[in-house]
Structure formats: C-alpha cells, structure tokens
Design a protein around this motif. Sequence first.
Motif, PDB file in Angstrom:
ATOM      1  N   ALA A  55       3.305   7.992  11.967  1.00 38.47           N
ATOM      2  CA  ALA A  55       1.889   7.816  12.283  1.00 38.47           C
ATOM      3  C   ALA A  55       1.688   6.538  13.088  1.00 38.47           C
ATOM      4  O   ALA A  55       2.117   5.455  12.683  1.00 38.47           O
ATOM      5  CB  ALA A  55       1.067   7.778  10.999  1.00 38.47           C
ATOM      6  N   TRP A 111      -1.012   4.775  13.709  1.00 39.67           N
ATOM      7  CA  TRP A 111      -1.890   3.759  13.147  1.00 39.67           C
ATOM      8  C   TRP A 111      -1.153   2.870  12.161  1.00 39.67           C
ATOM      9  O   TRP A 111      -1.520   1.700  11.978  1.00 39.67           O
ATOM     10  CB  TRP A 111      -3.105   4.392  12.484  1.00 39.67           C
ATOM     11  CG  TRP A 111      -2.796   5.175  11.229  1.00 39.67           C
ATOM     12  CD1 TRP A 111      -2.464   6.495  11.150  1.00 39.67           C
ATOM     13  CD2 TRP A 111      -2.788   4.671   9.897  1.00 39.67           C
ATOM     14  NE1 TRP A 111      -2.243   6.852   9.849  1.00 39.67           N
ATOM     15  CE2 TRP A 111      -2.448   5.755   9.049  1.00 39.67           C
ATOM     16  CE3 TRP A 111      -3.046   3.423   9.325  1.00 39.67           C
ATOM     17  CZ2 TRP A 111      -2.349   5.622   7.677  1.00 39.67           C
ATOM     18  CZ3 TRP A 111      -2.952   3.289   7.962  1.00 39.67           C
ATOM     19  CH2 TRP A 111      -2.605   4.373   7.147  1.00 39.67           C
ATOM     20  N   LYS A 112      -0.097   3.380  11.538  1.00 41.55           N
ATOM     21  CA  LYS A 112       0.666   2.582  10.597  1.00 41.55           C
ATOM     22  C   LYS A 112       1.514   1.529  11.292  1.00 41.55           C
ATOM     23  O   LYS A 112       1.875   0.521  10.680  1.00 41.55           O
ATOM     24  CB  LYS A 112       1.560   3.477   9.742  1.00 41.55           C
ATOM     25  CG  LYS A 112       0.809   4.398   8.797  1.00 41.55           C
ATOM     26  CD  LYS A 112       1.776   5.201   7.933  1.00 41.55           C
ATOM     27  CE  LYS A 112       1.017   6.117   6.979  1.00 41.55           C
ATOM     28  NZ  LYS A 112       1.945   6.907   6.132  1.00 41.55           N
ATOM     29  N   HIS A 171       7.691   4.600  10.533  1.00 41.15           N
ATOM     30  CA  HIS A 171       6.604   5.546  10.283  1.00 41.15           C
ATOM     31  C   HIS A 171       6.312   6.321  11.562  1.00 41.15           C
ATOM     32  O   HIS A 171       6.357   5.778  12.668  1.00 41.15           O
ATOM     33  CB  HIS A 171       5.347   4.806   9.818  1.00 41.15           C
ATOM     34  CG  HIS A 171       5.579   3.948   8.610  1.00 41.15           C
ATOM     35  ND1 HIS A 171       5.571   4.460   7.334  1.00 41.15           N
ATOM     36  CD2 HIS A 171       5.837   2.624   8.496  1.00 41.15           C
ATOM     37  CE1 HIS A 171       5.807   3.485   6.473  1.00 41.15           C
ATOM     38  NE2 HIS A 171       5.966   2.359   7.155  1.00 41.15           N
TER      39      HIS A 171
END
Length: 820
Positions: free
Chosen positions: A762, A764-765, A760
């Motif tokens: 992102a 935060w993922k 991922h």
Amino acid sequence: MKPYFHLVRLILLILPFLGWAQTATIKGIILDDANIPIPNVSIKADETGTTTNDNGFYELKISIHKDISVEFTHIAYKRIVAVFNLKNGQTVEFNPVMNLNVEQIATVVIHGNQRQSVEGVTTIPPALIRTIKGAQPGVENILKTLPGVNISNELSTQYSVRGGNFDENLVYVNEIEVYRPFLVRSGQQEGLSFVNTDLVQNVDFSAGGFQAKYGDKLSSVLDITYRNPIKFGINADISLLGGSISAEAVSKDSKLSGIIGLRYRDNSLVLNSLETEGNIMPVFADIQTYLTYKFTDKFQVDFLGNISSNKYNFQPQNRQTNFGTLADPMALLVYYEGQEKDAYNTYVGAFKANYFANEDLTLKLIASTYHTTEEEYFDILAQYRLGEVNSNIGDENLGEVEFSEGIGSQLTHARNDLDALITTIEHKGDYQMDDNTFEWSIKYTHEDIRDRLVEWEVIDSAGFSINPPKQGFFNDQPYQPYQGPLVAFQNIRATNYVQIDRFQAYAQWSKRSELGNNEVFYNFGVRAHNWTVNGDGIESKSQTVFSPRAQFAIKPDWNKDMLFRLAGGVYYQPPFYRELRDSSGTVRPDVKAQKSLHLVLGNEYSFKMWDRPFKLVSEAYYKHMTDVNPYTLENVRIRYRATNNAKAYAYGVDLRLNGEFVPGTESWFSFGYLKTEENIEEQGYIARPTDQRLKFGVLFQDYVPNIPELKVYLNLVYNTGVPGGSPSYADPYEYQNRLRDYKRADVGFSYVIVDGNKTHNAKWKNAFKELTIGVEVFNMFDVQNSITNTWVRDVYSKRQYAIPNYLSPRVFNVRVSMRF
C-alpha cells in the motif's frame, strides 16, 4: 514412558538455572550512507556468524566477559570491525553505517553496561517508556513498578523512595538539575513531567547508596540523557488526553545536531470522571530542545531549553460521596460556589561546554538558569450535608440521603504567588588513568525566592463558627452562648524575600580490577556543601556539611553469574526554601541539613530460563536519620515544621525479577517491604507519613503468537496504605489512621500497522516508518482508590467523619503513534 517424558521436561526446565550457555546478544540494522538497509552483510565473531536479512536486520550471539571482535563485510562496502565486551544475558543494539567512499571505520570497543551492576543503577529502556504511557505518561509511570518506589496517585508525577518524601529525589537531564513545583497541592493541578520521553536516550535510576557525584538528597537519583540525533526523523503521538510531536536532524557537515519536542496535555477526560462535578479546564503544554554544535573533534557546546505553561481552572458544582458499610451506608453531599485558578510557568536554559583534551581527560563547564512563576488563586464556598442513605432495594429514593446528621459550610480563600530564579555555574571533570577514574566538580548556585502567602479557611457547622483547634476557647453552642473571639479556622499570611547561596564540590575515585580470579569495583568520594540564607528581615545564617560515600562490588569467578554489592555513606539534605518555611509561612534560616547514615547490600543473579536471559536483583537497606525536619503530607503538598527536632529510621528489602517472560519483550515483577518511623521530641516512635509497608508491581508485555503485530502491556501496582487518614491540624501522636490500600491496573492494546522492518504494498503506508494504533484502559478493575480524607464535623455529637477523596475510576483512551 510418560513418567520418563515428564522427568525429561522437568530437567530441561531446571537446566537454565545451572548457568549453562552464558551468552550475550548483538542486534541492529546495517544502513548505507543514504540510510537504506543493506541485505546480505556477512557478520562473523569467533566461530559464529550470521547475515542481514532483506531489511538489513541481524542478530548475533557472542561469548561474554571477554573482548570479542565482530567483523561486518560486504562485497560493495568497506569492512567494519567492532569489539564487544558484554555480560551474560545483555542485549546491545549496534547500527553501523557502511560507506562506499570513505576509509575503513576504526575499531570500535563497546563494553557491557557493568555500571548497572556495580553502581546499583537500574537502566530503563527508552523504548519501554515511549510504549507504555499510562494515565500520566512519563518516566514516572515506569518508576512506580520498581521496588522501593511508591506512587499512590495516578494524577501525579511525584514519587517517594524507600520512606523518603517527594523533595528527597534528585532529577538530572543532561547533568542539569530539575526542580519540582513549589505551590502545587494536588495531583490534578500538576502539569507535564519535565522529562520529555520522546527525546530520551538513556534513563538511569538509583534508589539509594548513590555516589558522591550525584548530589545532596536523602533518597534517590533519576539521571536522564537526551539523545544526539544522527539522522532526520519525526515522531508523533496523539490520544484523547493530548499529543506530542518531536523532530530531530543533523547538518550535512555533522557539526550541528538538534532535537525538539512539543507536548500538549488536557486531563479533562480523567478529571471529569471524578466525583466532584464542575467545569474543569486543565491545559498543560511545553516545548523543549536539545542542541549540540561541534566546533572541533575536541570541543563542543550543548544547549538545553524548556518553556512550560501549566494552567488549571476549576469551577466545582456538586459532589456526592457514598461511604460507610452495607449495614450503615452514609453519604456526603456538597454544593459549591466559586472557582480556582492556578498557573505554573517555568523557563529553563542551560549551556554545557565539553572539552575532550585527550582520550583520558574530559573537562566541562555548565551554566543554567531555572525560572518559575506560580500562582494559586481560589475562593470556594462548599455547603454540605451528611446523612444516612436509603438502602431499600426497589424504593424510588434508593441511594438518596433521607436523614441529615450534620450540615455545615466551608469557605476557603487563597492568593498565593511565588517567583523563583535559580542560577547555577559548575565545572566538572574526569580523568582516566589505567583502571582508575577520577571525577571532580565545583558548583555555585544562587536561589532568589519571592513568595507571598495569603490563605485562610472558615468552617461552620449548623451556623456556628468552628474555632481553630487548641486555641483555648471551647465552643459549646447551641447549649451555651459563645463569648470568645471569632477567628478563622486557619489563617496564614506571609511575605518572604529569600536568597540562598550554595557552594558545592565533590571528588571521587573509582577503579575496576581483579582480586584473584574475581572482578571487583571500588568507589570512594566525598562531597562538601556550604549554604548561606539571607533575606528581608532574616538574620543571615551559614552552614557547612561533608558527606563521605563508598561502594564496593565483587563478581566471583563462579559458574553462576553472581554479583555482590555494598554501598553506604553519610548523606545530607541541606534545606531548600520549602523546608525553611514553616506552616505559618515564617522562614527559619537556622534549619539544619537532615542527615542520614545509609547502608545498602545488594545481589544480582543473572541466569537463563527457557533459553532466554533473566535477572534477579535483591537489595536490603537501612537508614538512620538525625536532625529530621518533620512534615505533614496531604495529596502532594508538603508542609514542614522547619525544625530539626526529630530522628527517624527506615529499613526494608527490595526484589525485582526481570527478563523475557515472552520472547522478544522485557517484563518484570517487583516486591518491596518498608518500615520507617520517626521520634519527634522524644515522644516515641510513630509511623512517618511515607510508611508504605508493602509494595507489589508488575510490568508485563506480550503479543499474539500468530499475530505478532497485536501487542499488549499490563502495568499493575499494589501499595498498602500510608498514614494520613487524619485531619491536617491533628497531632500525629493522636491520629495514626491509615488510608486505604492503593490498587491499580492499567492495560494497553496496540496494533502495529507499519513496521520499519517490513515492506508494504500500500502506497500510503510508505509515508510512515512506523504506525501504531492502540486502546488503553486505565484502572481496569475500577477500584476506588483515595489519597486523602475530607473530615466533616457533627456539631451535636462532636463526631468527625472521614470521607475519602477518591481518585480516577475506569477510563478509556485511544492512542495513535507514528514515526516518519
């Protein structure tokens, strides 16, 4: 050309049933010693092979029913060799760790799970249990979709199997027997199931014909194994009904490993949807842990611990139940005063020492203690009126009771306390010699029960007290004055201090061999059980029973993958405390063990359809029971007569078709037919309280093809009604009314935001290994199911009305699951 095209399509659909291309599947993720996936690992087996993708994932098809050597190689890592011997359609997950600095891993031999076939054991994937939660999450939520297993109360974790009751099921967690609550009388009072699904590694279930090693019960065995972690991990699950969190870890030297789980459950969302309004505070919580310490390669000690606190506080206010027909609608209105306070606290501690003398001999010593303190306190005054409902559409009083046909009140009181301490010590062993397996056990159990039962009920109709049934005094008020004694409708008072000592032992032999070109399996064992009942004011009584059991399975050398199984024996159920106590609270130590002659004939047919594995499992069974202890069943409360004055039988057929109806998911359809009757004191055969004739269950999983992250499950159950639509005091020979059929469908939608097999962008993922959000709809079609009836009397007409007690309507839930 079109007719030929359709003919070709038909032939292609039929070909999988002919047993072509029989293979098994190995899949998994290959990691390095830092738990990082390794891409481009070469995997070879005979003439087939594959490589891992960028996430270290692989999937390989291999031949079946023979040793297949699979080699894992990479230019930067040491080679790994594993040998697999699998059956048709089986999928095994194998996640090896490749290391740069250690010697080559020795050859590992992995056999297919033939146990499921030859022993008649159904294995449920733990991932399935954790995915499909349901209104009452746990293993039982999946069990209810299996044939022969009946659960007609989504608020309860209790289940009946093939005509047995809730007390006839064995439950083990890591070879430690688990007990159900003593005093609980309704599903909404129940707390969490003992089994924490976040800790589960393996789930085996047998609906009958099980081996001697499992114990002395008449119906089923649920055998749970908690996992030994191999790395650090955290799992969490949060919903509107509560949440759970578990953590697992292993020490640097790999000697100490442990897993711990905490759960919290608040059923207010479900209970507030019931017809009875009021202040409900059901709070259930527990903490469990499973620890393993390896002193040496040959000796290790395990510890299983559990602390559970279940509290149910209820202040009912009012209730309106509409029933009857469109032509003659009726309603019951009830106004309440008082409250109920229940508490069930349990404490479990168990040590298991394992000594692996050599590759053939394993010795175990198990010591466990189970302690439960239960209290059930309530004082509730219910004032009711029964009448006709205004059914005139457009009338401003539509749905209201206009004419009262009966009024009355009911006052119930209870101060019930129970304290039970059960201590067990057991030695177990197994020895392998060629194709033979010998298993044995010696076990001692001490049960110390302290019980106080104070319970009474007063009923009146239109101001006239109703006497107990069949007491000899007829009340014909208001036409004639009543001159008999005024007594409570029900009045139970008892104080019991009971000790039960049990000595149990078993020995059994199993063998896998060949008969011509056919594979065969033999098992024969015998159990002995001696118990002695003592207590204050109780005459000591000792009894002994012996239980021989046998199994035979054969897998013919056919093109089609078939297996036939025959199992049976003599099964006893020595009485537990609840079975010794009659409806008045008196303990009867001379109650015998219930006896069942059990025979099971099964068949398993594995085949390919749509190039995916499927299996059809069929079983026919018969039970002939003597020395039966009759009982009444109301919701989940069982009241025994504490006598052995009945005989009974049960027979039926169970079918289950499971497989990948949707690629990559497991689903099944099940059907069961059951008939069970009992003959009490030679009055003739009548249906038993668990005579649930037909059962249909579906567990189905699917996903959106273009959006595989969007998944859905359907949990559907249909059960025909059981006897029990009669007053609790009624003679079963006079009342054989049945409750309405149970129909329920739960559906869940989930979206996988983070998957361990994907990368991922992102940031935060990256904090999650898995993250899923979902919505669940319980009782999707809003069916009005009932588990009991409330009986209301009209003093003038002497007529009794059966008002159903409905279970939960449609309820929505939101769930978030994550793994770190």
